[in-house]
Design an enzyme around this catalytic site. Sequence first.
Site, PDB file in Angstrom:
ATOM      1  N   ALA A 136      -0.601 -10.106   0.094  1.00 64.29           N
ATOM      2  CA  ALA A 136      -0.914 -10.785  -1.155  1.00 64.29           C
ATOM      3  C   ALA A 136       0.180 -10.507  -2.185  1.00 64.29           C
ATOM      4  O   ALA A 136       0.600  -9.363  -2.369  1.00 64.29           O
ATOM      5  CB  ALA A 136      -2.258 -10.296  -1.665  1.00 64.29           C
ATOM      6  N   HIS A 153      -5.301 -16.846  -2.150  1.00 58.18           N
ATOM      7  CA  HIS A 153      -6.241 -15.754  -1.860  1.00 58.18           C
ATOM      8  C   HIS A 153      -7.520 -16.012  -2.664  1.00 58.18           C
ATOM      9  O   HIS A 153      -7.616 -15.654  -3.829  1.00 58.18           O
ATOM     10  CB  HIS A 153      -5.603 -14.421  -2.234  1.00 58.18           C
ATOM     11  CG  HIS A 153      -6.326 -13.217  -1.717  1.00 58.18           C
ATOM     12  ND1 HIS A 153      -7.626 -13.276  -1.241  1.00 58.18           N
ATOM     13  CD2 HIS A 153      -5.938 -11.926  -1.571  1.00 58.18           C
ATOM     14  CE1 HIS A 153      -7.997 -12.067  -0.846  1.00 58.18           C
ATOM     15  NE2 HIS A 153      -6.995 -11.229  -1.032  1.00 58.18           N
ATOM     16  N   HIS A 175     -12.475 -11.804  -1.113  1.00 56.94           N
ATOM     17  CA  HIS A 175     -12.503 -10.346  -1.323  1.00 56.94           C
ATOM     18  C   HIS A 175     -12.642  -9.857  -2.752  1.00 56.94           C
ATOM     19  O   HIS A 175     -12.174  -8.774  -3.088  1.00 56.94           O
ATOM     20  CB  HIS A 175     -11.244  -9.699  -0.718  1.00 56.94           C
ATOM     21  CG  HIS A 175     -11.123  -9.931   0.764  1.00 56.94           C
ATOM     22  ND1 HIS A 175      -9.943  -9.881   1.430  1.00 56.94           N
ATOM     23  CD2 HIS A 175     -12.057 -10.224   1.693  1.00 56.94           C
ATOM     24  CE1 HIS A 175     -10.131 -10.133   2.708  1.00 56.94           C
ATOM     25  NE2 HIS A 175     -11.428 -10.345   2.895  1.00 56.94           N
ATOM     26  N   TYR A 223     -11.318 -10.916  -5.640  1.00 55.12           N
ATOM     27  CA  TYR A 223     -10.233 -11.051  -6.618  1.00 55.12           C
ATOM     28  C   TYR A 223     -10.479 -12.291  -7.494  1.00 55.12           C
ATOM     29  O   TYR A 223     -11.529 -12.915  -7.411  1.00 55.12           O
ATOM     30  CB  TYR A 223      -8.875 -11.036  -5.897  1.00 55.12           C
ATOM     31  CG  TYR A 223      -8.704  -9.709  -5.175  1.00 55.12           C
ATOM     32  CD1 TYR A 223      -8.581  -8.521  -5.906  1.00 55.12           C
ATOM     33  CD2 TYR A 223      -8.772  -9.615  -3.789  1.00 55.12           C
ATOM     34  CE1 TYR A 223      -8.494  -7.283  -5.269  1.00 55.12           C
ATOM     35  CE2 TYR A 223      -8.679  -8.381  -3.147  1.00 55.12           C
ATOM     36  CZ  TYR A 223      -8.542  -7.221  -3.894  1.00 55.12           C
ATOM     37  OH  TYR A 223      -8.473  -5.997  -3.267  1.00 55.12           O
ATOM     38  N   ARG A 253     -19.802  -9.281   7.871  1.00 54.67           N
ATOM     39  CA  ARG A 253     -19.742  -8.036   8.644  1.00 54.67           C
ATOM     40  C   ARG A 253     -20.310  -8.265  10.036  1.00 54.67           C
ATOM     41  O   ARG A 253     -21.350  -8.884  10.190  1.00 54.67           O
ATOM     42  CB  ARG A 253     -20.595  -6.980   7.955  1.00 54.67           C
ATOM     43  CG  ARG A 253     -19.816  -6.184   6.993  1.00 54.67           C
ATOM     44  CD  ARG A 253     -20.679  -5.154   6.320  1.00 54.67           C
ATOM     45  NE  ARG A 253     -20.284  -5.031   4.928  1.00 54.67           N
ATOM     46  CZ  ARG A 253     -19.117  -4.556   4.517  1.00 54.67           C
ATOM     47  NH1 ARG A 253     -18.224  -4.161   5.384  1.00 54.67           N
ATOM     48  NH2 ARG A 253     -18.830  -4.484   3.238  1.00 54.67           N
ATOM     49  N   GLY A 310     -12.499  -8.489  12.474  1.00 59.08           N
ATOM     50  CA  GLY A 310     -13.091  -7.751  13.578  1.00 59.08           C
ATOM     51  C   GLY A 310     -12.872  -8.340  14.948  1.00 59.08           C
ATOM     52  O   GLY A 310     -13.487  -7.895  15.914  1.00 59.08           O
ATOM     53  N   GLY A 365      -5.767  -8.419  11.711  1.00 60.22           N
ATOM     54  CA  GLY A 365      -5.258  -7.541  10.671  1.00 60.22           C
ATOM     55  C   GLY A 365      -4.859  -6.203  11.246  1.00 60.22           C
ATOM     56  O   GLY A 365      -3.716  -5.994  11.684  1.00 60.22           O
TER      57      GLY A 365
END
Length: 365
Positions: free
Chosen positions: A58, A176, A179, A181, A268, A298, A319
């Site tokens: 980012a 982005h 998350h 932001y 999740r 994940g 990631g």
Amino acid sequence: MEPIPLMTPYKMGNFDLSHRIVLAPMTRQRSYGFVPQPQAILYYSQRASKGGFMISEASGVSDTAHGYQDSPGIWNREQIEAWKPIVDAVHQKGALFFCQLWHTGRVSPYELQPNGQAPISCTDKKVPIQPEEAGPVVDFAPPHSLRTDEIPQVVNDFRLAARNAMEAGYDGIEIHGAHGYLVDQFLKDSTNDRTDQYGGSLENRCRFALEVTKAISDEIGPDRVGFRISPFSDYLDCFDSDPETLGLYMVQELNKLNILYCHAVEPRMGVVEGRNHIPHQLLPMRKAFNGTFIVVGGYDREEGNMAIKDGNADLITYGRPFLANPDLPKRFELNAPLNKYDRSTFYTSDPVVGYTDYPFLERSD
Ligand SMILES: Cc1cc2nc3c(=O)[nH]c(=O)nc-3n(C[C@H](O)[C@H](O)[C@H](O)COP(=O)(O)O)c2cc1C
């Protein structure tokens, strides 16, 4: 032998990809003074493969956009020039490279703001102190809630940053919008408490995100624009009471702007019989979106192959596995064992350790 689904080619808009494994945007905090550094040339080129797709860490769109020390920016001349050799090194390896554009909004301490002023947001509610495992622990400042007449300037900062990214040689940009932001702060009803046309209804909460997307699309072309969204995340105390509807509305609106891709973060994951298990809550968004649909969060080799095979996604972003395995596509192709990532060096400032020193597979030739 048939290639595994992750290693099959894919046409993303005008771009030809030779496999489906995407490098996730990952903040590494090694851009001293917000300027990308030469060590990033090696870091990114290690992870570049012919026909692969990579997204940068980012990068701040303005001098108010930072929440963390030594994350890079893309708002001034020095930063544009510093990005050029990094982007060039990735292109020399034959990979496609997009710049992730970021404004952290309220996720910033006074020390990182110009003149020690309050960070900006859609709200004046402060971020509660976060648990250590969520990343570096910072006491974020109470934000200044943007006045309606201040918002166009922030939209314009995103537009200019996109133009800068193109000047630095990037192939496109990713907004982005995830998350917790700034963009996500507007989207979610836990953070957005506005009473103007940027708050209240779902349509109003999505307005800022869509204005940013439109401004950037007009500037560099929608076929070079991606949008990252995490409707199900509650990171940084930013969550929504109806994430399914939020996600669906956003992809339908992004369709109208004809952007290249949507990059959606999985909720999740559950652990089933000791393995990660993708809950597939993003499927309605996948079905509704007209462009390339990328998923992240994940995934391992098996889940990634399955998602491609079943048509649940076009591309899979990795990631932590990619951070620790610079040759991840090769390892997946060969079904080779993976290096383990070291969380303790995710955000440290060493130009080598935990950054460019993860080993490649031994070469057998
Ligand atoms: C060190 C680190 C830095 C990250 N920085 C960013 C970032 O700058 N932008 C972003 O959208 N996500 C960021 N993420 C989230 C990743 O892009 C990705 O969504 C997450 O790691 C889940 O994927 P994984 O399970 O394959 O690791 C970061 C994750 C890690 C581990």
